[in-house]
Each structure stands twice: as C-alpha cells, then as structure tokens.
Design an enzyme around this catalytic site. Structure first.
Site, mmCIF file in Angstrom:
data_model
loop_
_atom_site.group_PDB
_atom_site.id
_atom_site.type_symbol
_atom_site.label_atom_id
_atom_site.label_comp_id
_atom_site.label_asym_id
_atom_site.label_seq_id
_atom_site.Cartn_x
_atom_site.Cartn_y
_atom_site.Cartn_z
ATOM 1 N N THR B 247 -0.774 -28.772 2.293
ATOM 2 C CA THR B 247 0.266 -29.253 1.701
ATOM 3 C C THR B 247 1.469 -29.240 2.572
ATOM 4 O O THR B 247 1.639 -28.240 3.490
ATOM 5 C CB THR B 247 0.400 -29.019 0.461
ATOM 6 O OG1 THR B 247 0.553 -27.458 0.723
ATOM 7 C CG2 THR B 247 -0.703 -29.001 -0.547
ATOM 8 N N ARG B 248 2.430 -30.226 2.381
ATOM 9 C CA ARG B 248 3.429 -30.225 3.485
ATOM 10 C C ARG B 248 4.737 -30.449 2.573
ATOM 11 O O ARG B 248 5.488 -31.413 3.268
ATOM 12 C CB ARG B 248 3.165 -31.211 4.407
ATOM 13 C CG ARG B 248 2.065 -31.354 5.171
ATOM 14 C CD ARG B 248 1.879 -32.154 6.359
ATOM 15 N NE ARG B 248 2.785 -31.713 7.425
ATOM 16 C CZ ARG B 248 3.375 -32.632 8.315
ATOM 17 N NH1 ARG B 248 2.820 -33.751 8.399
ATOM 18 N NH2 ARG B 248 4.119 -32.126 9.264
ATOM 19 N N ASP B 282 0.172 -24.237 -6.418
ATOM 20 C CA ASP B 282 -1.173 -23.657 -7.421
ATOM 21 C C ASP B 282 -1.381 -24.889 -8.096
ATOM 22 O O ASP B 282 -2.572 -25.102 -8.489
ATOM 23 C CB ASP B 282 -0.411 -22.736 -8.433
ATOM 24 C CG ASP B 282 0.248 -21.468 -7.659
ATOM 25 O OD1 ASP B 282 -0.349 -21.173 -6.851
ATOM 26 O OD2 ASP B 282 1.130 -20.892 -8.164
#
Lengths: 334, 334
Positions: B247-248, B282
């Site tokens: 993820t970015r 999350d």
C-alpha cells in the site's frame, strides 16, 4: 463589596462515560426505548442493553460536564462537581475533563458502584436515545459541593437529571443556596422531557424561586407547562425566571428575558451533515453561558450557543473534537 | 480430503484499546515521537503521555483485530486470538469484537497487567502517531492458539507487532505451523517501519519460509529490503512470497504475485476529507482478505482493500462506524 468571581461557571451533574453506537429504529422499538429521550436503567439492564448494542466508541460525557468542557473550549474558566469511581472509566473521565481545561478535584470513590455510563444509540436520522446507568454518580451529595468554588463562579449550572437522585438533589439545593448567598446566578437545564414529567411540580417551584437562567428545549418547556404549543410555553416562562433560552433544533432558539425576546436561527453544521445530535443542548448552553459571562447581549449569547451546538452535531459524541475558539472570530469575537 | 474451512480468517494480534486525541506536530516533537509510527512504551511512560494528551475518545483497536472486524463487516467469518485483562477496558474490547461479529473466546486474564492501550495522536494532516502500552497483550502465548480455529480458517493473519513480545512470537510460530499442516495460508502484515527495523532478519526468513500473503506499506517494504526506491522493493519481494499487497497511501496499492502485477488506485474518501489515517492499512487488509477468501481475482481484492481503507480514513478511529456491506454493491458485489 463582593469579591470578583474567579470562575465563569461551575457545573454540577452526573459524571458519565458515553458509550455510543449506531443502530436503527427497530432496535429502539425492540428495547422499548423512546427516541430522543433518556431512561435510567439499573446495572443489569445496562448490561443487557450493552450486550445487544453493536460496536461502540467511548467518550466522556454527562450533560453539565459537556457544557463545562464547551465553556472551557471557548476560553472560559470553569469547574465541575460530580462523582466517579477509582476505576478505569473514572480515570478516563477525570483525564478528559482536566485535559479540556475544567477544574475537577472531587476524589474518585474508593468503593461502591463503578463509574456511571450512558449507553447512547444513534439512529440514521442522527437522533440520540440514551440509557443511563448512574453508577458512582448517585453518590454525589451536598458535601461534594465545594462552597468556595460556587461562591467564586458567576454562574452555578445545574442539570435537571440531578433531580433523579436524592443526594444530587441535596447537592443542587445547597449549591443554589450558596450561589445566591454570594450574589451569583443559578442556571438550570431541564435536561429531558421525561425528567420534567417526573419532577414537574418541583421544577416549577425551583424556576420561580431559585433559577435565574433557564435552558430547555421545545419538548421540555411544553412538558413543563403541559401545553401543546411552543408559543404558549414561551408566554408562560417569561414571567418565571430572569432569562430563558429555549432551543428548537433546526428551528433555532428563542431567548426571552421579560419583555426582551430574541429569535435566533440555527447555525449551519460544518460539513453540512448532522451526524449525531448528542450534546447539542449541552453545547448550546456552553456557548450561551460563555457569552453571558463576558457580558454579551442575549442575542449574541444565543448565536454563540447556536454555533457551538452546530459544531457538536456534525460529529459523533458530545464534546467537539476540534477547537471551539475559532467560533469566536468576528463578528462573534471581541 | 481436507475439511472445508468454516472460517475465512483467524487473526492473531495485540488486543489494544485505542485512546485517540488530536494534537499538533509540536506535541509529537516535545515527546520525541516519530510521526506515522508506533513506539512501545511502559506503563509509566504511557501515563506521562496520557496526562499530556488532550481530551480523548476510546475505541477498540489492535491491528489484526481491526482487520478481523473489517472482514466481519463485509460479511466474512472470522475469529480473533488476543489477550485482555478482566477489567473495564477488557470488557469493552470483548464487547466490540463480538458485536462486530468476530468470534473471540480467549478468557480475560484474572490478574497481571491491565488491558493494553494504544495512545494515538492525530495531527492536522490526519496522520496518526502511536504509543502502545501492551499490558495484558504481552501474556499472549502459544497456548492461546486454538488449533481448531486455525485449522478451520482459510487464512491465519498475523501482525508484525507480535514480534515484539516473546510469547506472541511463539504464538505466531505455532499458528503458522498449524495452518500449514492443514493446508491453509499464512498472511503477515509488517505493521510498522520500526518493527521491521527491529526484526528485519527474522521477517526476511519468515517471508521466505512461512508467509503466503504479505501486506506492507511503502515505508515498511523499503525498510525490509533496505532500499530507497519503491520499485526496487517491489522487484525484491515478488520472488519471496506467493502474493504481496503493497500500500502507498494516496498513490494506491500494488499487488504482485510472481509475474502477475496489479496497480490499483486509491478509492475516493467518503465526505472528501481524510480525517484520520488510523486503521487504513488494517482495513485495506480486511477488504483484500475478504475478496481473496471468496475467490476474487487479485485486482478486485486490491480494489476492495482500497474501498475499505477509504471508508476508515474519512472518520476518527480504526473501525468504520458505518456498514461496510454497501461497499459490496456491483461491480464489487456478487
């Protein structure tokens, strides 16, 4: 000459941790709850309701305490009198009040019932419905009323919810007596239409005899005078206390003080969407009292109340997450 | 033939109550905090930081538990393994997990440290900075791993944070072993760049040997391979585990599985404003895992992750206040 007050407001109320969850009208119906009101429940009922509730968030609450946190957030000097237990929720409660800038020095009870909590169901229409387990709050009594604090405050602010517990009622009476003996003002919020129904006669007496500033919403003031019409209630209340600030949700508020009447519009909600009305009345009172203590005219007090209320209903929970100080920018600043 | 899994995911992680407050960069600096990361603190330090923090709200958290709540919110069948004490915060924690639909049956510890908490400071840029007091969480050990649950779940999901405590590490190893013995998959999130720095060699080994699905953000994966460039990290990781979802933040995410690569855009945030990034990773994992367990292709898994992450960053706190089910409307529904 009386000493200059060193506090703006001291609030006396139930010290409750709010437990907030979203649910729908069917949930309210299934548990016999009346939307928009507060019901007192015992520990077992609170457990049963909590077990049925969805995932929740917790935040310090309590009506008068929310108002004190609001006044402090605007820059006022305030104190709170209420009772928690020396448990985890009590520690959170005291932290949040002090962190908000509220003087709070009542020591937590070393035994007895746990810190009180208010189970709040927020429905999709943003209304809040509350079930309160008073817990340690019921241990509040007249001895908890720090007379120096009350004497030092321009206003002693009392929540109608107090009237449901004997000790708190005594605390209320004592505080009002001390305040008036020192030439200070006594403010009361009627809190809830069912509370008004339970204690109507006493409230009528109190408002005639001991209350200088009255806060009530439309349902409460209509219940107090047993009238169907808002204007009828308005005409009744104007002769019974110095100032009455009557809130009407999206219709705004009306402030009446003898012949002086102000009709104030509701303020726009930041973000444009009402998320949760929990704390709306508490924050209205906060804005109003802050203005009143600094000598604003009643119209401006009402507008400040409307701004603070709009702030809290744009979010979940009864205490604004963001700074209230910026509400004081011109034209409401000084 | 192996029995069909009756659970989608079982998560193992630290059981922490989040304590969320707003503050500014100066607060982080004054307390030596590194923005966007997690630091472990002892009870005394936690008390000191808490005393300095402003008014807060509490909500159940913990990385893997947030992910499990997210998968359950999407309609998945999940369980959580983690440790709380039998105190008020532990009771809130268990309530919230169960109310979210997560199977959670580890009994609360009758003595020892109180339920763990994570002090979260949200800065005006919506970044979250965390100080964790593990409390009862450190008592998690291999005996807490319910082998039947692990055997029954398609995926066992482990948080990198576990690697900071000896018992939790054993729990991790045991769970991975049991999962693989039953032909299930093991997923790991790297959790935090500092966690990666502390345990780089072990993580590299684990990823080679035991991890089938890896979740990491850009900082974490760059830290893992000690490279400055995202693409360099991407080229490294693709040979070491079956699937990696990287993820970015606003740049979206990249999913790599051997020769298969998907570049997925971030989803628009409901309300248009990022309020608090707590829980973003999350919930991305929750959306991804839900999709993966129902057999979606990897691109769709990533898009579902992006949608769930967008949902949680539009609000305060790590578990979405509103239903995630509507994210499954076509084209992502079935």
């Amino acid at each position: 000459m009386r000493p200059t007050p060193t506090l703006d407001v001291v609030g006396i109320g139930n010290a409750l941790v709010d437990v907030l969850a979203h649910d729908d009208d069917a949930f309210l119906a299934a548990h016999g709850m009346t939307k928009g009101t507060m019901a007192l429940v015992d520990a077992a009922t609170a457990e049963r309701i909590y077990a049925a509730m969805g995932p929740a968030v917790e935040a310090s609450g309590g009506s008068a305490a929310n108002t004190m946190a609001g006044v402090a957030g605007l820059g006022g000097r305030v104190a709170f009198i209420g009772r928690v237990r020396d448990d985890q929720l009590g520690a959170l409660y005291a932290h949040d009040l002090r962190a908000a800038g509220v003087h709070f020095e009542i020591p937590p009870a070393p035994d007895g019932a746990p810190t009180g909590r208010c189970l709040i169901v927020v429905t999709p229409d943003a209304q809040r419905t509350m079930n309160t387990y008073l817990g340690a709050s019921v241990e509040l009594d007249a001895d908890d009323v720090d007379e120096e604090l009350v004497a030092a405050a321009q206003v002693t602010y009392l929540e109608g919810y107090l009237w449901d517990a004997d000790g708190a009622r005594d605390a209320f009476r004592r505080a009002a007596q001390v305040a008036h003996a020192h030439g200070r003002r006594v403010a009361l919020t009627l809190s809830d239409p069912f509370v008004v129904e339970r204690h109507r006669d006493t409230f009528l007496e109190l408002i005639d005899g001991e209350v200088d500033l009255l806060f009530a919403n439309e349902q409460e003031i209509r219940s107090l005078y047993e009238v169907e019409d808002f204007d009828a209630a308005l005409q009744r209340v104007r002769h019974h206390c110095e100032v009455a600030a009557l809130t009407r949700s999206e219709k705004g508020s009306v402030i009446v003080a003898g012949d002086e009447v102000h009709v104030v519009d509701a303020a726009p909600v930041p973000g444009g969407r009402v998320v949760d009305t929990t704390g709306a009345g508490d924050l209205y009172a906060a804005g109003f009292l802050f203005g009143w203590c600094r000598g604003d005219d009643l119209g401006r007090c009402g507008r400040l109340g409307a701004l603070a209320a709009a702030e809290v209903i744009g979010q979940l929970g009864a205490r604004p997450e963001t700074s209230l100080r910026r509400l004081l920018a011109p034209p409401d600043g000084r």
